[in-house]
Design an enzyme around this catalytic site. Structure first.
Site, PDB file in Angstrom:
ATOM      1  N   GLY A 196       0.818  -1.216   0.000  1.00 55.89           N
ATOM      2  CA  GLY A 196       0.000   0.000   0.000  1.00 55.89           C
ATOM      3  C   GLY A 196       0.849   1.262   0.000  1.00 55.89           C
ATOM      4  O   GLY A 196       0.484   2.284   0.576  1.00 55.89           O
ATOM      5  N   SER A 204       1.950   2.316  -5.398  1.00 66.03           N
ATOM      6  CA  SER A 204       2.617   1.964  -6.660  1.00 66.03           C
ATOM      7  C   SER A 204       1.833   2.448  -7.886  1.00 66.03           C
ATOM      8  O   SER A 204       2.425   2.854  -8.885  1.00 66.03           O
ATOM      9  CB  SER A 204       2.858   0.455  -6.741  1.00 66.03           C
ATOM     10  OG  SER A 204       1.652  -0.245  -6.548  1.00 66.03           O
ATOM     11  N   SER A 205       0.496   2.446  -7.809  1.00 64.73           N
ATOM     12  CA  SER A 205      -0.324   2.898  -8.949  1.00 64.73           C
ATOM     13  C   SER A 205      -0.064   4.371  -9.253  1.00 64.73           C
ATOM     14  O   SER A 205       0.071   4.765 -10.413  1.00 64.73           O
ATOM     15  CB  SER A 205      -1.810   2.716  -8.643  1.00 64.73           C
ATOM     16  OG  SER A 205      -2.070   1.392  -8.271  1.00 64.73           O
ATOM     17  N   ALA A 230       2.669   6.130  -8.268  1.00 64.21           N
ATOM     18  CA  ALA A 230       4.074   6.301  -8.664  1.00 64.21           C
ATOM     19  C   ALA A 230       4.284   5.938 -10.131  1.00 64.21           C
ATOM     20  O   ALA A 230       4.988   6.640 -10.860  1.00 64.21           O
ATOM     21  CB  ALA A 230       4.979   5.459  -7.764  1.00 64.21           C
ATOM     22  N   ASP A 274      -1.336  10.526  -2.676  1.00 60.77           N
ATOM     23  CA  ASP A 274      -0.267   9.608  -3.074  1.00 60.77           C
ATOM     24  C   ASP A 274       0.426  10.076  -4.353  1.00 60.77           C
ATOM     25  O   ASP A 274       1.634   9.892  -4.518  1.00 60.77           O
ATOM     26  CB  ASP A 274      -0.801   8.175  -3.217  1.00 60.77           C
ATOM     27  CG  ASP A 274      -2.188   8.100  -3.822  1.00 60.77           C
ATOM     28  OD1 ASP A 274      -2.719   9.140  -4.230  1.00 60.77           O
ATOM     29  OD2 ASP A 274      -2.747   6.989  -3.890  1.00 60.77           O
TER      30      ASP A 274
END
Length: 330
Positions: free
Chosen positions: A108, A111-112, A114, A155
């Site tokens: 968590g 990564s999506s 980034a 994020d």
């Protein structure tokens, strides 16, 4: 003219303010030293090739004309970012994309977001289009929303800007805090959580009882505002206390669990273990129900040992202050 580019962006950890940030309240998020790397290359063939070994993807191929079609989840964010970039700047080309990550998508760490940020930065360099940080944020945030339908963008901001950020929904405020260190300890619960699923469940519950949740989000906002100045003053004991206050409110959510809110027995066990080992404070990080807990304290080894003994997995995590960067270009 650039033929090949390698870029990287950090993962993230939510410090305080999760869930409330979806409803126009601020949060505090930290970029972490584990990075996602992406190599991009223009090719003459009118195809997009993707290799993402960590995701089990090797030489996935798709035509630029098929970007509108439903794609496998492992390559969705890369292809959506390419589609959005091509549309916005009216460009097109065959591409070869390869990713490598220093962190597992299980944790968590974002990564999506980034990979969306890295894809857009790589394309901007390859097509020689000048994009500022906020423009990269906006296009990457659109990409994440196009796929997940929900999310505040914190994020994405961490991946672009790095450091510890005071962030307001949708990037209305992205303010780096004046702090260079934080005694952060991280433990993985051993369970992957679905952020979008939990956020959707909270939304559905909130629609039934808006006043109850607005009150909780207002309380979280006050905690975030206090924690912002305490972090800049490096008053870690007080930040730890505020983390515990934030956790207490997250347990008051009526979904997914009536007893634990967005927390869980495992999260609570790891928090308890951290506190007993001398942490100033601890809480879940992110949507909840799984992923990671964070703790603050000087007794790093002692707390990590306690997390392990309680069934968690201590992770070696430092704060990243660089954000999105070019590794090399040819």
């Amino acid at each position: 003219m650039i033929k090949k580019i390698k870029v990287s962006a950090p993962g993230k950890l939510m410090l305080l303010g999760e869930h409330a940030v979806v409803y126009h309240r601020p949060c505090l998020v930290a970029a972490i030293s584990q990075r996602l790397f992406l190599e991009g290359e223009k090719i003459p063939e009118n195809k997009i090739f993707i290799s993402a070994p960590e995701m089990g993807i090797f030489d996935f191929a798709v035509s630029p004309f098929d970007l509108e079609k439903e794609q496998p989840k492992e390559v969705k964010f890369i292809l959506e970012a390419i589609k959005n970039f091509f549309r916005k700047y009216k460009v097109e080309s065959g591409l070869k994309i390869k990713t490598k990550s220093q962190f597992s998508a299980e944790y968590g760490f974002g990564s999506s977001s980034a990979v969306s940020v890295c894809t857009i930065k790589a394309l901007a360099e390859l097509f020689q289009i000048k994009m500022g940080k906020k423009e990269i944020f906006d296009l990457a945030y659109k990409t994440v929303l196009d796929i997940q339908k929900v999310g505040s963008g914190f994020d994405v901001a961490a991946a672009v800007y790095g450091g510890i950020l005071y962030f307001l929904t949708g990037g209305k405020i992205i303010q780096p805090l004046k702090v260079k260190k934080i005694p952060l300890i991280v433990g993985y619960t051993g369970k992957k959580a679905s952020t979008s699923e939990i956020v959707k469940r909270v939304k559905s519950e909130m629609e039934k009882n808006p006043d109850y949740y607005e009150n909780l989000f207002d309380q979280i906002e006050k905690i975030v505002e206090k924690a912002k100045s305490e972090i800049e003053n490096e008053n870690w004991k007080e930040v730890g206390r505020l983390m515990l206050e934030n956790q207490k409110i997250l347990r008051k959510f009526k979904t997914p669990s009536k007893k634990y809110g967005v927390s869980s027995p495992t999260i609570e066990k790891l928090i308890r273990a951290s506190l007993e080992a001398g942490a100033y404070g601890a809480k879940l990080s992110g949507a909840g129900r799984g992923d990671c807990i964070i703790a603050l304290g000087k007794e790093k080894e002692k707390v990590e040992k306690a997390i392990k003994k309680a069934g968690g997995f201590p992770l070696s995590v430092k704060i990243d202050f660089e954000g999105l960067k070019i590794e090399n270009k040819i």
